[in-house]
Design a protein around this motif. Structure first.
Motif, PDB file in Angstrom:
ATOM      1  N   ASN A 232       0.846  -1.190   0.000  1.00 23.59           N
ATOM      2  CA  ASN A 232       0.000   0.000   0.000  1.00 23.59           C
ATOM      3  C   ASN A 232       0.881   1.239   0.000  1.00 23.59           C
ATOM      4  O   ASN A 232       2.025   1.212   0.452  1.00 23.59           O
ATOM      5  CB  ASN A 232      -0.917   0.017   1.225  1.00 23.59           C
ATOM      6  N   ASN A 233       0.339   2.313  -0.508  1.00 22.64           N
ATOM      7  CA  ASN A 233       1.075   3.571  -0.525  1.00 22.64           C
ATOM      8  C   ASN A 233       0.873   4.279   0.807  1.00 22.64           C
ATOM      9  O   ASN A 233      -0.249   4.617   1.166  1.00 22.64           O
ATOM     10  CB  ASN A 233       0.579   4.468  -1.669  1.00 22.64           C
ATOM     11  N   ARG A 234       1.933   4.472   1.535  1.00 21.97           N
ATOM     12  CA  ARG A 234       1.860   5.259   2.761  1.00 21.97           C
ATOM     13  C   ARG A 234       3.169   6.000   2.921  1.00 21.97           C
ATOM     14  O   ARG A 234       4.208   5.586   2.395  1.00 21.97           O
ATOM     15  CB  ARG A 234       1.569   4.394   3.992  1.00 21.97           C
ATOM     16  N   ASN A 235       3.130   7.093   3.638  1.00 19.01           N
ATOM     17  CA  ASN A 235       4.350   7.857   3.851  1.00 19.01           C
ATOM     18  C   ASN A 235       5.281   7.124   4.799  1.00 19.01           C
ATOM     19  O   ASN A 235       4.848   6.491   5.766  1.00 19.01           O
ATOM     20  CB  ASN A 235       4.021   9.243   4.405  1.00 19.01           C
ATOM     21  N   LEU A 236       6.560   7.218   4.517  1.00 18.67           N
ATOM     22  CA  LEU A 236       7.600   6.602   5.339  1.00 18.67           C
ATOM     23  C   LEU A 236       8.251   7.671   6.211  1.00 18.67           C
ATOM     24  O   LEU A 236       8.031   8.867   6.030  1.00 18.67           O
ATOM     25  CB  LEU A 236       8.670   5.982   4.440  1.00 18.67           C
ATOM     26  N   PHE A 237       9.102   7.220   7.133  1.00 24.83           N
ATOM     27  CA  PHE A 237       9.971   8.176   7.813  1.00 24.83           C
ATOM     28  C   PHE A 237      11.276   8.315   7.047  1.00 24.83           C
ATOM     29  O   PHE A 237      11.812   9.401   6.913  1.00 24.83           O
ATOM     30  CB  PHE A 237      10.263   7.760   9.255  1.00 24.83           C
ATOM     31  N   TRP A 238      11.804   7.191   6.555  1.00 19.51           N
ATOM     32  CA  TRP A 238      13.045   7.269   5.785  1.00 19.51           C
ATOM     33  C   TRP A 238      13.044   6.255   4.644  1.00 19.51           C
ATOM     34  O   TRP A 238      12.419   5.203   4.720  1.00 19.51           O
ATOM     35  CB  TRP A 238      14.277   7.060   6.666  1.00 19.51           C
ATOM     36  N   ALA A 239      13.732   6.623   3.586  1.00 15.46           N
ATOM     37  CA  ALA A 239      13.948   5.762   2.424  1.00 15.46           C
ATOM     38  C   ALA A 239      15.385   5.262   2.456  1.00 15.46           C
ATOM     39  O   ALA A 239      16.312   6.024   2.719  1.00 15.46           O
ATOM     40  CB  ALA A 239      13.682   6.543   1.135  1.00 15.46           C
ATOM     41  N   SER A 240      15.566   3.992   2.193  1.00 19.20           N
ATOM     42  CA  SER A 240      16.897   3.384   2.270  1.00 19.20           C
ATOM     43  C   SER A 240      17.853   3.991   1.258  1.00 19.20           C
ATOM     44  O   SER A 240      17.512   4.187   0.081  1.00 19.20           O
ATOM     45  CB  SER A 240      16.794   1.881   2.024  1.00 19.20           C
ATOM     46  N   GLY A 241      19.072   4.258   1.710  1.00 21.53           N
ATOM     47  CA  GLY A 241      20.107   4.790   0.829  1.00 21.53           C
ATOM     48  C   GLY A 241      20.569   3.807  -0.226  1.00 21.53           C
ATOM     49  O   GLY A 241      21.286   4.185  -1.158  1.00 21.53           O
ATOM     50  N   ALA A 242      20.150   2.539  -0.125  1.00 19.75           N
ATOM     51  CA  ALA A 242      20.508   1.558  -1.148  1.00 19.75           C
ATOM     52  C   ALA A 242      19.766   1.807  -2.448  1.00 19.75           C
ATOM     53  O   ALA A 242      20.213   1.387  -3.522  1.00 19.75           O
ATOM     54  CB  ALA A 242      20.227   0.142  -0.651  1.00 19.75           C
ATOM     55  N   ALA A 243      18.607   2.493  -2.368  1.00 25.00           N
ATOM     56  CA  ALA A 243      17.828   2.848  -3.563  1.00 25.00           C
ATOM     57  C   ALA A 243      16.939   4.030  -3.195  1.00 25.00           C
ATOM     58  O   ALA A 243      15.763   3.864  -2.906  1.00 25.00           O
ATOM     59  CB  ALA A 243      16.998   1.668  -4.053  1.00 25.00           C
ATOM     60  N   LEU A 244      17.523   5.195  -3.206  1.00 20.01           N
ATOM     61  CA  LEU A 244      16.851   6.408  -2.735  1.00 20.01           C
ATOM     62  C   LEU A 244      16.691   7.398  -3.884  1.00 20.01           C
ATOM     63  O   LEU A 244      17.671   7.879  -4.444  1.00 20.01           O
ATOM     64  CB  LEU A 244      17.666   7.042  -1.604  1.00 20.01           C
ATOM     65  N   ALA A 245      15.442   7.717  -4.219  1.00 22.70           N
ATOM     66  CA  ALA A 245      15.148   8.723  -5.241  1.00 22.70           C
ATOM     67  C   ALA A 245      14.739  10.021  -4.555  1.00 22.70           C
ATOM     68  O   ALA A 245      13.945  10.003  -3.610  1.00 22.70           O
ATOM     69  CB  ALA A 245      14.025   8.235  -6.159  1.00 22.70           C
ATOM     70  N   ILE A 246      15.274  11.150  -5.016  1.00 17.88           N
ATOM     71  CA  ILE A 246      15.006  12.432  -4.368  1.00 17.88           C
ATOM     72  C   ILE A 246      15.039  13.550  -5.418  1.00 17.88           C
ATOM     73  O   ILE A 246      15.823  13.496  -6.373  1.00 17.88           O
ATOM     74  CB  ILE A 246      16.031  12.704  -3.239  1.00 17.88           C
TER      75      ILE A 246
END
Length: 338
Positions: free
Chosen positions: A160-174
């Motif tokens: 499901n789509n939900r907001n995270l606190f952090w995205a892993s630096g192994a695959a991080l889009a910004i």
């Protein structure tokens, strides 16, 4: 559609590049580029890339700047609006960028993580990112699909789509403009938690961290510092203190930081009781180095607190103790947390 600049930091990892870069090159998406950020490799990596994938850009640096420094220095070589920091031991599905692109439709979404599965055991989530990262009120990180050492099978339970606190630096889009605006990765972290710090800073500015469940990548993991390594323990504890001091709200700094210190002390003495003196020393050294750098970290906090839009802690910080939930209440799966 967004354009993606995929940045892969590498240092003497020709074997990983041979195993994992082909899947990235074979991505089916109309607008992306690949930049290899080479931290002064001398194993023939650059020569192999030039001869095998001549369209892949190479940003060559004079020494090994690590994950943070290599990624920061590669950004000027990019041409697209979304940066995608990808570890050199990640294999991707050919359509993976489509799901990430869709997750950026909300203008307040600053960063996005794909679903991260284990390259060794593809039916399971991968430790470093799983289905997206969270922290508890004392700053301990965990994931949907991974709490401490408990890693779940992927059965679609977190699709499901939900907001995270952090995205892993192994695959991080910004978004590139926000990455530059926030100053990028804090190079004082060296290893570990730099992505959590970055995502926290973004949330304090009013943005959110998204998740793309229909974008799938497979991470080998454990390449930089192995699990249980005293050096890994040191960076995890020291960088956690850096991150909390920089980003906590004023309320949490007063009410929660001291409790976190006490929990670290308990962890250190538990390690010693288990016959792990090197781990005990790693925690102690982390705290000593935090105190040594407290002035510098406090200056960073003062600057960041002036910039922040949200005066409270981000909504994605879960208001309980994961230590209590996991070790005392035996909760092993994210879906069973309060």
């Amino acid at each position: 559609m967004k354009g993606f600049s995929i940045i892969i930091v590498t240092w003497n990892a020709l074997n990983h590049l041979k195993n994992y870069l082909p899947s990235v090159v074979e991505t089916e998406y109309p607008d992306f580029e690949i930049i290899i950020a080479d931290n002064a490799s001398d194993d023939g990596s650059k020569q192999w890339i030039k001869s095998t994938y001549p369209d892949v850009k190479i940003a060559t640096f004079d020494r090994n700047y690590g994950y943070c420094g290599g990624n920061n220095r590669a950004v000027p070589f990019t041409e697209k609006e979304i940066l995608l920091f990808l570890n050199n031991d990640v294999r991707v599905d050919k359509n993976w960028l489509h799901g990430i692109n869709k997750a950026f439709k909300d203008d307040m979404t600053a960063a996005v993580q794909p679903k991260m599965l284990s390259d060794k055991e593809p039916e399971k989530f991968e430790y470093a990112g799983a289905a997206g990262g969270f922290i508890d009120k004392y700053g301990y990180p965990f994931c949907r699909g991974r709490i401490f050492e408990e890693v779940e099978k992927d059965e679609g339970q977190y699709d499901n789509n939900r907001n995270l606190f952090w995205a892993s630096g192994a695959a991080l889009a910004i978004r590139k403009d926000l990455f530059r605006e926030t100053g990028g990765f804090d190079e004082d972290f060296e290893f570990h938690m730099e992505e959590i710090d970055l995502c926290w800073r973004l949330q304090n500015l009013g943005y959110q961290i998204g998740y793309a469940p229909d974008s799938v990548v497979y991470h080998l993991g454990g390449g930089s510092l192995p699990m249980g390594s005293p050096r890994k323990v040191y960076y995890n504890f020291r960088n956690s203190l850096f991150m909390l001091w920089k980003n906590y709200s004023s309320f949490s700094l007063r009410k929660r930081f001291g409790i976190r210190i006490l929990l670290d002390i308990v962890a250190a003495w538990k390690a010693l009781a288990q016959g792990k003196p090197k781990e005990w020393w790693a925690v102690a050294k982390a705290h000593l180095h935090f105190l040594k750098d407290l002035g510098k970290v406090s200056r960073k906090r003062a600057y960041l607190q002036k910039q922040r839009v949200n005066k409270d802690d981000p909504d994605a910080m879960l208001n309980f103790s994961i230590i209590w939930q996991h070790f005392l209440k035996a909760v092993k799966k994210f879906k069973n947390l309060p």
